[in-house]
Every structure is written in C-alpha cells, then in structure tokens.
Design a protein around this motif. Structure first.
Motif, PDB file in Angstrom:
ATOM      1  N   GLU A  38       0.847  -1.199   0.000  1.00 47.74           N
ATOM      2  CA  GLU A  38       0.000   0.000   0.000  1.00 47.74           C
ATOM      3  C   GLU A  38       0.882   1.248   0.000  1.00 47.74           C
ATOM      4  N   SER A  46      -9.969   4.899  -0.377  1.00 39.32           N
ATOM      5  CA  SER A  46     -11.111   5.827  -0.377  1.00 39.32           C
ATOM      6  C   SER A  46     -11.923   5.737   0.907  1.00 39.32           C
ATOM      7  N   THR A  54     -18.844   6.242   5.010  1.00 39.45           N
ATOM      8  CA  THR A  54     -20.108   5.491   4.993  1.00 39.45           C
ATOM      9  C   THR A  54     -20.041   4.383   3.950  1.00 39.45           C
ATOM     10  N   TYR A  56     -21.858   2.108   1.498  1.00 43.84           N
ATOM     11  CA  TYR A  56     -23.122   1.850   0.804  1.00 43.84           C
ATOM     12  C   TYR A  56     -22.980   0.563   0.015  1.00 43.84           C
ATOM     13  N   ARG A 382     -18.976   0.828  -8.253  1.00 46.32           N
ATOM     14  CA  ARG A 382     -17.819   1.296  -7.484  1.00 46.32           C
ATOM     15  C   ARG A 382     -18.107   1.430  -5.989  1.00 46.32           C
ATOM     16  N   SER A 384     -18.540   0.914  -2.026  1.00 40.01           N
ATOM     17  CA  SER A 384     -17.523   0.259  -1.196  1.00 40.01           C
ATOM     18  C   SER A 384     -17.872  -1.184  -0.844  1.00 40.01           C
TER      19      SER A 384
HETATM   20  C1  LIG Z   1     -15.369  11.316  -2.751  1.00 41.33           C
HETATM   21  C2  LIG Z   1     -15.893   9.920  -2.748  1.00 41.33           C
HETATM   22  C3  LIG Z   1     -17.043   9.630  -2.039  1.00 41.33           C
HETATM   23  C4  LIG Z   1     -17.527   8.332  -2.012  1.00 41.33           C
HETATM   24  N1  LIG Z   1     -18.609   8.054  -1.245  1.00 41.33           N
HETATM   25  C5  LIG Z   1     -18.968   6.780  -1.065  1.00 41.33           C
HETATM   26  C6  LIG Z   1     -19.919   6.440  -0.074  1.00 41.33           C
HETATM   27  O1  LIG Z   1     -20.422   7.308   0.644  1.00 41.33           O
HETATM   28  N2  LIG Z   1     -20.239   5.122   0.081  1.00 41.33           N
HETATM   29  C7  LIG Z   1     -19.674   4.140  -0.701  1.00 41.33           C
HETATM   30  O2  LIG Z   1     -19.984   2.974  -0.518  1.00 41.33           O
HETATM   31  N3  LIG Z   1     -18.768   4.447  -1.638  1.00 41.33           N
HETATM   32  C8  LIG Z   1     -18.383   5.729  -1.816  1.00 41.33           C
HETATM   33  N4  LIG Z   1     -17.393   6.028  -2.700  1.00 41.33           N
HETATM   34  C9  LIG Z   1     -16.858   4.957  -3.561  1.00 41.33           C
HETATM   35  C10 LIG Z   1     -15.954   3.970  -2.853  1.00 41.33           C
HETATM   36  O3  LIG Z   1     -15.413   4.515  -1.681  1.00 41.33           O
HETATM   37  C11 LIG Z   1     -14.799   3.540  -3.751  1.00 41.33           C
HETATM   38  O4  LIG Z   1     -15.202   3.351  -5.076  1.00 41.33           O
HETATM   39  C12 LIG Z   1     -14.214   2.227  -3.270  1.00 41.33           C
HETATM   40  O5  LIG Z   1     -13.914   2.321  -1.898  1.00 41.33           O
HETATM   41  C13 LIG Z   1     -12.996   1.935  -4.106  1.00 41.33           C
HETATM   42  O6  LIG Z   1     -12.204   0.972  -3.481  1.00 41.33           O
HETATM   43  P1  LIG Z   1     -10.923   0.407  -4.218  1.00 41.33           P
HETATM   44  O7  LIG Z   1     -10.256  -0.465  -3.220  1.00 41.33           O
HETATM   45  O8  LIG Z   1     -11.295  -0.146  -5.532  1.00 41.33           O
HETATM   46  O9  LIG Z   1     -10.016   1.686  -4.577  1.00 41.33           O
HETATM   47  P2  LIG Z   1      -9.310   2.765  -3.650  1.00 41.33           P
HETATM   48  O10 LIG Z   1     -10.111   3.070  -2.466  1.00 41.33           O
HETATM   49  O11 LIG Z   1      -8.953   3.878  -4.559  1.00 41.33           O
HETATM   50  O12 LIG Z   1      -8.003   2.036  -3.136  1.00 41.33           O
HETATM   51  C14 LIG Z   1      -6.850   1.878  -3.908  1.00 41.33           C
HETATM   52  C15 LIG Z   1      -5.677   1.736  -2.956  1.00 41.33           C
HETATM   53  O13 LIG Z   1      -4.513   1.417  -3.693  1.00 41.33           O
HETATM   54  C16 LIG Z   1      -3.429   2.246  -3.283  1.00 41.33           C
HETATM   55  N5  LIG Z   1      -2.563   2.379  -4.471  1.00 41.33           N
HETATM   56  C17 LIG Z   1      -2.863   3.012  -5.630  1.00 41.33           C
HETATM   57  N6  LIG Z   1      -1.870   2.857  -6.514  1.00 41.33           N
HETATM   58  C18 LIG Z   1      -0.920   2.110  -5.899  1.00 41.33           C
HETATM   59  C19 LIG Z   1       0.336   1.601  -6.321  1.00 41.33           C
HETATM   60  N7  LIG Z   1       0.808   1.826  -7.551  1.00 41.33           N
HETATM   61  N8  LIG Z   1       1.066   0.875  -5.433  1.00 41.33           N
HETATM   62  C20 LIG Z   1       0.591   0.638  -4.173  1.00 41.33           C
HETATM   63  N9  LIG Z   1      -0.603   1.088  -3.735  1.00 41.33           N
HETATM   64  C21 LIG Z   1      -1.351   1.806  -4.595  1.00 41.33           C
HETATM   65  C22 LIG Z   1      -4.094   3.541  -2.853  1.00 41.33           C
HETATM   66  O14 LIG Z   1      -3.287   4.265  -1.957  1.00 41.33           O
HETATM   67  C23 LIG Z   1      -5.382   3.025  -2.204  1.00 41.33           C
HETATM   68  O15 LIG Z   1      -5.210   2.734  -0.846  1.00 41.33           O
HETATM   69  C24 LIG Z   1     -16.869   7.312  -2.743  1.00 41.33           C
HETATM   70  C25 LIG Z   1     -15.710   7.601  -3.456  1.00 41.33           C
HETATM   71  C26 LIG Z   1     -15.211   8.880  -3.448  1.00 41.33           C
HETATM   72  C27 LIG Z   1     -13.937   9.161  -4.169  1.00 41.33           C
END
Ligand SMILES: Cc1cc2nc3c(=O)[nH]c(=O)nc-3n(C[C@H](O)[C@H](O)[C@H](O)COP(=O)(O)OP(=O)(O)OC[C@H]3O[C@@H](n4cnc5c(N)ncnc54)[C@H](O)[C@@H]3O)c2cc1C
Length: 428
Positions: A38, A46, A54, A56, A382, A384
């Motif tokens: 990480e 995120s 939160t 969802y 997308r 969570s």
């Molecule tokens: C502003 C906002 C509000 C949202 N509100 C909600 C909500 O209220 N409820 C809900 O359910 N969802 C919400 N979402 C959507 C949801 O949170 C995300 O789509 C989901 O959590 C994405 O998870 P992920 O693990 O795919 O990506 P991410 O959460 O983007 O995680 C990717 C991880 O990889 C790491 N990383 C990236 N590149 C590298 C690399 N090259 N090497 C090592 N580590 C790396 C990053 O640091 C990060 O920790 C929201 C999103 C945003 C941006």
C-alpha cells in the motif's frame, strides 16, 4: 539500487483499499502466501484516507431492502458495530441504507483483519513498474525508502483503483475521454463544534437553495450545489462531501496536483459558507481535509466481459456472478447536479467474474473501482461494499489458481462460487 527479493510469493496484492484488504485476507485464509502493498500509511484507500465514512451497497435501496453483501466485509461491519463505532444512516439521495463509521476505527479494524490472516503488509510502498512477457506478469518493482525492490510472484491482484499493474503490463483499459470524462473528484472535510440539533432544522433542499443564492450573489464560489454533510459517531462532528473538481486525470500527477490544490481551496469556501449561512454552524471550525482528494474513476480494465449501464438498470443476472449490487448509477459528472439512475423495481444485478479478469493477462486479476465496466456501470459498481465483495472474490480466485496452477480465466468457476458461498459471501 535494485534489490531482488529472494522469496517466491504466491500472491502479491497491490493497493490496500477496500478491495485490496479483502483480496489479501481471502487469499491468505485460503492458503496462499500473500504480500499486501500500500502506498499510503494506512489501509482503506477511499474508505479512510480520503475521509469517506459510509459504506453503501450492503443493502438494496427502496422500501424492501435486501442484504446483498456479507462474507468478510460483514466481519468488519460487525466489529465496528460491537465497538459502537458504526451506525445505520439512510442515504441523503435515496440510494439505500448506509453504515457510517469512525474512520480511525476502520483503519485499525482493517489492519487487524489483514495481520490476523497471516498476510504480510507493507506501507509507504508504491508499485512503480512491472516485468511482463507473453501475457504474464513476472515481477513488480516496488519503490519505498529502501529504494527499488523487485518482487516475484505467481499471481498478482491489482487493487490500485487505477489499474496501475494492468496498464504497466500492457493490458487494455478505458481511461475516459473529453466526450465522456471521468467522474469528478472531491476533497472530503470534517467540521467540529456543530450544533446538530439546530442544524438539522435546515433541510438538504433548503441548504441547496442557500448555496444557489450564495453562488448567484457572488458571496461564495460553490461549484457543486447538491452536496451534503452528515453527523459522524463523534459528538458535534460532521463530515461533508461538497467539493467538485472536474475534468481531471488522476493518473496524471500534474493533473492530480491541480485537483488537490483546487479541492483544498473549495473546502475553505464551503466551510465559510456553512458557518455563515447554515444555522448550527456559527461556532463550528474546520477540523481538517482528507489525507488526499477522493478519486471516483480512472482506468477501467478491458476484461473478458464489460458491465454496461443497461445491465445495471435491468438488474441483469450472470452465471459467473461473484457479487451482487443494487446501488444506483451515481454519476458525478462535470457541471451542476449529479445523475442518479436506479436499478428497476428496487432490484440488483450480478457482477460477473469475467469483469475482474483482464483479457490480455493470464496471472493478473483486479477488484474494486477499476473493474471492466462502462462509465455508467462503474458509477454504480464502485460502491464500497461491492469493492469489498469483489476483493473477496479476487483473493479467493488467486488462492485457488495458485493451488491448481491455473490462469485466472481457466479457473473452475463453480468451485470458486462454492468456496465464496461456504465463506458466507452472497453471490446470487
Ligand atoms: C469522494 C468519494 C465519495 C464516495 N462516497 C462513497 C460512499 O459514501 N459510500 C460508498 O460505498 N462508496 C463511496 N465512494 C466509492 C468507494 O469509496 C470507492 O469506489 C471504493 O472504496 C474503491 O475501493 P478500491 O479499493 O477499488 O479503490 P481505492 O479506495 O482507490 O483504493 C486503492 C488503494 O490502492 C493504493 N494504491 C494506488 N496505486 C498504488 C500503487 N501503484 N502501489 C501501491 N498502492 C497503490 C491507494 O493508496 C489506495 O489505498 C466514494 C468515493 C469517493 C472518491
């Protein structure tokens, strides 16, 4: 200096967001030797570092909510609930029941889950390069304070959100375009000393009207007028999701830097607006902004199946389903407002396994917001809870693939689905 890691790992998980945490834990629990990498100083992506608080997607929206995500994600929810660090909160826009939690408690819960699974964990480390040939990734180069380290593994899980590994290995992806720009970014902020009893007398609609007036009069510059705030588990503290920074490519460091600067400026405007125009905020103060700006959408991989907005709205079911989603399309497009489109009849759709498997790579799988989907479908999938459910599926698939020495696309899907159900995931 490049150090070569001597260990041969079964599975390396790149990115410790909601999807990556679940992928690493699922792979380790199913017998694989796992390293989770990480780039930040905490798990959650995120979910934590961007201040979003939160979950969802655990339930379908509407009058008859159905629970559609369980498995390992439920372990986190149950723990936070036991600790009194999470409460139920209906979505402001009718998108279903949310679970609002204390961000610091989630960071620790994720860490405990990962470490107890036997998975190794590395913070402050970024995957910056891959060695790939003939559709296989052989190693990933990690950059951190020790310099560059090459880590070899049999299988890689790309949970970077941005599909960094797939992109660097030459896999196909959709990065958005001028005609169909990626969703806007938001810097989340927290305010303290809010009189919540007083503040709740101003409805969301009334707040939107006051934002419009403030914009029209030129008193404040508020690019998004339908943003919202909500209470948190901490007394007098609110979290606000109001900022809108559009037409940014978050995989371009200069563009992302511009977004961070603009997002922070907007927070000052919104916080000043709340203090001046919303009852209950008179004595409030800005606690802080998120560790980094929230990125909703960047690369979406070119997988064996591309989920479409039509699939989402129709509540389409697939035989290779590994997760369910009932979340509406929530498109934070540039300009005013947000486009909401709901799944027909309060239903839900399946996320097919094929959406996680890049077409041109054999030993790489993705999970989370970089799944293979159109812009509209990604704006639903997308969420969570779905990112976590996909993570559990990808991690389980990696452990099964490692045991059988198979390519991801050749995996026995029936076996994967049975294993997921045995481990309490909901896939139908
Ligand atoms: C502003 C906002 C509000 C949202 N509100 C909600 C909500 O209220 N409820 C809900 O359910 N969802 C919400 N979402 C959507 C949801 O949170 C995300 O789509 C989901 O959590 C994405 O998870 P992920 O693990 O795919 O990506 P991410 O959460 O983007 O995680 C990717 C991880 O990889 C790491 N990383 C990236 N590149 C590298 C690399 N090259 N090497 C090592 N580590 C790396 C990053 O640091 C990060 O920790 C929201 C999103 C945003 C941006």
């Amino acid at each position: 200096m490049i150090k070569r890691h001597t260990e041969a790992m079964d599975v390396v998980v790149l990115g410790g967001g909601a999807a990556g945490v679940m992928a690493a834990v699922a792979a380790a629990r199913n017998g694989a030797d796992v390293l989770l990498v990480e780039s930040q100083n905490c798990l959650g992506g995120s979910r934590t570092a961007t201040g979003v608080d939160t979950f969802y997607g655990f339930f379908t929206p509407g009058d008859n909510p159905r629970k559609i995500v369980a498995g390992i994600p439920d372990e986190i929810v149950n723990r936070l609930r036991r600790e009194n660090k999470l409460f139920d909160r209906p979505n402001t826009y009718g998108a279903g029941m949310g679970l609002t939690y204390d961000v610091e408690a989630l960071k620790i819960a994720y860490e405990d889950l990962v470490l107890q699974s036997g998975c190794r964990l590395l913070f402050h480390t970024t995957a910056c390069h891959v060695e790939a040939a003939d559709g296989r990734v052989n190693s990933v180069w990690l950059a951190n304070k020790a310099g560059l380290t090459e880590v070899k593994a049999s299988y890689f899980i790309d949970t970077t959100g941005d599909a960094d590994i797939v992109a660097r290995a030459g896999g196909g992806f959709d990065a958005g375009s001028d005609d169909e720009p990626n969703q806007s970014l938001s810097t989340i902020f927290f305010m303290g000393n809010v009189d919540l009893e007083k503040a709740k007398k101003v409805s969301h609609r009334e707040m939107t009207e006051r934002m419009k007036e403030a914009n029209k009069s030129g008193r404040f510059r508020l690019p998004r007028e339908d943003g919202s705030y909500h209470r948190t588990p901490n007394p007098g503290v609110i979290q606000a999701n109001m900022v809108r920074v559009s037409r940014i490519d978050a995989t371009d460091p200069y563009s992302l830097t511009k977004a961070e600067i603009e997002g922070r400026k907007q927070v000052q405007e919104y916080a000043a607006f709340l203090k001046a125009c919303i009852d209950g905020f008179e004595n409030a103060f800005l606690i802080g902004t998120s560790q980094y700006i929230g990125v909703r959408e960047t690369r979406k991989i070119d997988g064996h199946y591309k989920l479409t907005e039509e699939d989402v709205i129709a509540g389409r079911k697939f035989p290779d389903s590994i997760a369910c989603c009932g979340a509406p399309v929530e498109d934070h497009h540039p300009g005013e407002g947000t486009r909401w489109v709901y799944v027909e009849n309060g239903g839900y759709y399946h996320i097919p396994y094929r959406c996680l498997v890049p077409r041109s790579l054999q030993n790489v799988i993705v999970a989370g917001r970089c799944l293979s989907a159109t812009h509209g479908a990604q704006a639903s999938a997308r969420n969570s809870a779905q990112a976590m459910a996909m993570g559990q599926a990808a991690g389980t698939a990696a452990a099964l693939a490692a045991a059988a020495k198979q390519n991801f696309i050749d995996l026995d899907i029936g076996r994967l689905r049975r294993t997921l159900v045995e481990q309490h995931a909901i896939i139908e």
